[in-house]
Design an enzyme around this catalytic site. Structure first.
Site, mmCIF file in Angstrom:
data_model
loop_
_atom_site.group_PDB
_atom_site.id
_atom_site.type_symbol
_atom_site.label_atom_id
_atom_site.label_comp_id
_atom_site.label_asym_id
_atom_site.label_seq_id
_atom_site.Cartn_x
_atom_site.Cartn_y
_atom_site.Cartn_z
ATOM 1 N N SER A 295 1.055 -7.946 1.544
ATOM 2 C CA SER A 295 0.253 -6.872 2.126
ATOM 3 C C SER A 295 -0.788 -6.414 1.090
ATOM 4 O O SER A 295 -1.604 -7.222 0.654
ATOM 5 C CB SER A 295 1.152 -5.739 2.609
ATOM 6 O OG SER A 295 0.443 -4.880 3.469
ATOM 7 N N GLN A 296 -0.780 -5.141 0.668
ATOM 8 C CA GLN A 296 -1.684 -4.781 -0.426
ATOM 9 C C GLN A 296 -1.445 -5.702 -1.614
ATOM 10 O O GLN A 296 -2.394 -6.169 -2.257
ATOM 11 C CB GLN A 296 -1.480 -3.332 -0.866
ATOM 12 C CG GLN A 296 -2.318 -2.969 -2.094
ATOM 13 C CD GLN A 296 -2.058 -1.565 -2.616
ATOM 14 O OE1 GLN A 296 -2.891 -0.685 -2.476
ATOM 15 N NE2 GLN A 296 -0.893 -1.350 -3.207
ATOM 16 N N ASP B 3 0.389 -10.542 13.545
ATOM 17 C CA ASP B 3 0.177 -9.402 12.647
ATOM 18 C C ASP B 3 -0.925 -8.491 13.192
ATOM 19 O O ASP B 3 -2.090 -8.888 13.274
ATOM 20 C CB ASP B 3 -0.204 -9.916 11.258
ATOM 21 C CG ASP B 3 -0.114 -8.861 10.172
ATOM 22 O OD1 ASP B 3 -0.187 -7.667 10.487
ATOM 23 O OD2 ASP B 3 0.028 -9.249 8.999
ATOM 24 N N HIS C 85 3.603 -8.183 10.728
ATOM 25 C CA HIS C 85 3.574 -7.668 9.359
ATOM 26 C C HIS C 85 4.985 -7.201 9.016
ATOM 27 O O HIS C 85 5.301 -6.008 9.073
ATOM 28 C CB HIS C 85 2.567 -6.517 9.287
ATOM 29 C CG HIS C 85 1.968 -6.331 7.933
ATOM 30 N ND1 HIS C 85 0.988 -7.155 7.431
ATOM 31 C CD2 HIS C 85 2.213 -5.406 6.965
ATOM 32 C CE1 HIS C 85 0.630 -6.748 6.225
ATOM 33 N NE2 HIS C 85 1.377 -5.687 5.919
ATOM 34 N N TYR D 186 0.835 -1.209 0.000
ATOM 35 C CA TYR D 186 0.000 0.000 0.000
ATOM 36 C C TYR D 186 0.862 1.248 0.000
ATOM 37 O O TYR D 186 1.787 1.375 0.808
ATOM 38 C CB TYR D 186 -0.893 -0.024 1.229
ATOM 39 C CG TYR D 186 -2.134 0.841 1.160
ATOM 40 C CD1 TYR D 186 -2.731 1.172 -0.041
ATOM 41 C CD2 TYR D 186 -2.742 1.298 2.333
ATOM 42 C CE1 TYR D 186 -3.890 1.930 -0.095
ATOM 43 C CE2 TYR D 186 -3.903 2.061 2.296
ATOM 44 C CZ TYR D 186 -4.467 2.380 1.085
ATOM 45 O OH TYR D 186 -5.613 3.133 1.048
#
Length: 321
Positions: free
Chosen positions: A183-184, A273, A302, A91
């Site tokens: 992630s994203q 996370d 994360h 992101y």
């Protein structure tokens, strides 16, 4: 120490965010819109070149007539069809450096690395929306009368177009194309796999963009998800429209897209996370009916997961056999 549900509960958790009643028609119509839009592909030799690779700036037209960019690398002098991988970034970031893709090129892959529109690369974000545009792409378009103005709807379609363009290349074996990201990028990998069921495999690492209401209920609407809190504080401080809000976000919730996935999936989750909580990731994984494996990292959040890049590389290079 637990930050989420016990593992036995995670293995059966199916999410808490709502599914819009017209979800399937929404995405069927969106894919039809994309298919009818000429891609207007440009492949321009990049200033960066490497001895073992041919490197290009790939441009194409996405929904809303946005011009979207990806880095495209292919093995130099390839004489026969070979596999490919499409990559998606985290992101707010971008497609990264050219040189960090050369391991796949050296192994015999074409690589396409998408720059998400309106984030850290040159891809355009041109869709006009009603409502806030200040804090975050999840909520961009959430108050527009037309749910097809949700920005992540267009981003998800960009992932599908990237994969389709690569699969159609003369030197690529369309039956051996994978997708990957974290992630994203992990969320976009799942979206791409759902919208392009012909993909061979996909590796999604701690995927973002899943089970938004669960994030809210865990009081983790911060960091990557802080725009959820921003929205409620400024536009719905009494939560009078909470159900409507989460139902609208259901169109761009990867747990709702997960049942469409047909390719082989590998997912990785750090059980500590607090950015993309494990339960949100399991909500998507548990709805996948295709062949799948889930790798757990009990002591990690994360962050970098030791050895997982190597695991992903082996997962993708199985397509060379």
């Amino acid at each position: 120490m637990l930050i989420d549900k016990p593992i036995d509960e995670l293995r059966t958790y199916l999410g808490s965010s709502p599914l819009p009643e017209d979800f399937d028609s929404y995405w069927d119509e969106s894919l039809a819109e994309l298919a009818a839009l000429p891609p207007e592909i440009e492949l321009i030799p990049s200033e960066f070149q490497a001895p073992n690779a041919e490197c290009f700036d790939l441009w194409f037209t996405g929904t809303g007539n946005a011009r979207v960019h990806a880095k495209l690398l292919r093995p130099a002098g390839a004489t026969r069809k070979h596999p490919a991988v499409v990559q998606f970034h985290g992101y707010s970031g971008n497609s990264g450096d050219w040189c960090d893709k050369l391991n796949y090129v050296s192994a015999g892959f074409t690589v396409a690395s998408l720059d998400v529109r309106g984030q850290g690369g040159p891809s355009q974000d041109v869709t006009p929306v009603t409502g806030t545009t200040l804090r975050g792409h999840i909520i961009r378009g959430v108050d527009d009368p037309d749910p097809k103005k949700l920005l992540f709807r267009n981003i998800f379609l960009d992932t599908a177009r990237t994969a389709r363009i690569v699969m159609a290349m003369d030197d690529v074996d369309e039956t051996r194309v994978g997708a990957m990201g974290g992630s994203q990028g992990g969320g976009l990998t799942l979206a791409c796999a759902a919208l392009v069921p012909e993909l061979n495999r996909a590796s999604a690492t701690f995927p973002f963009l899943s089970d938004y209401r669960r994030v809210w209920n865990m009081d983790l609407a911060k960091a990557a998800y802080d725009e959820l809190q921003y929205y409620f504080r400024w536009f719905d401080p009494t939560h009078a429209r909470e159900e409507e809000f989460f139902r609208r976000l259901g169109y761009i919730d990867v747990q709702n897209l997960a049942p469409r996935i047909r390719c082989r999936i590998m997912m990785a989750t750090g059980l500590m996370d607090t950015v993309c909580p494990p339960s949100t990731q399991f909500a998507a994984f548990n709805k996948i009916t295709a062949p799948k494996e889930h790798v757990f990292y009990p002591d990690f959040g994360h962050e970098g997961l030791p050895g997982h890049n190597d695991r992903t590389f082996r997962f993708m290079t199985d397509m060379l056999k």
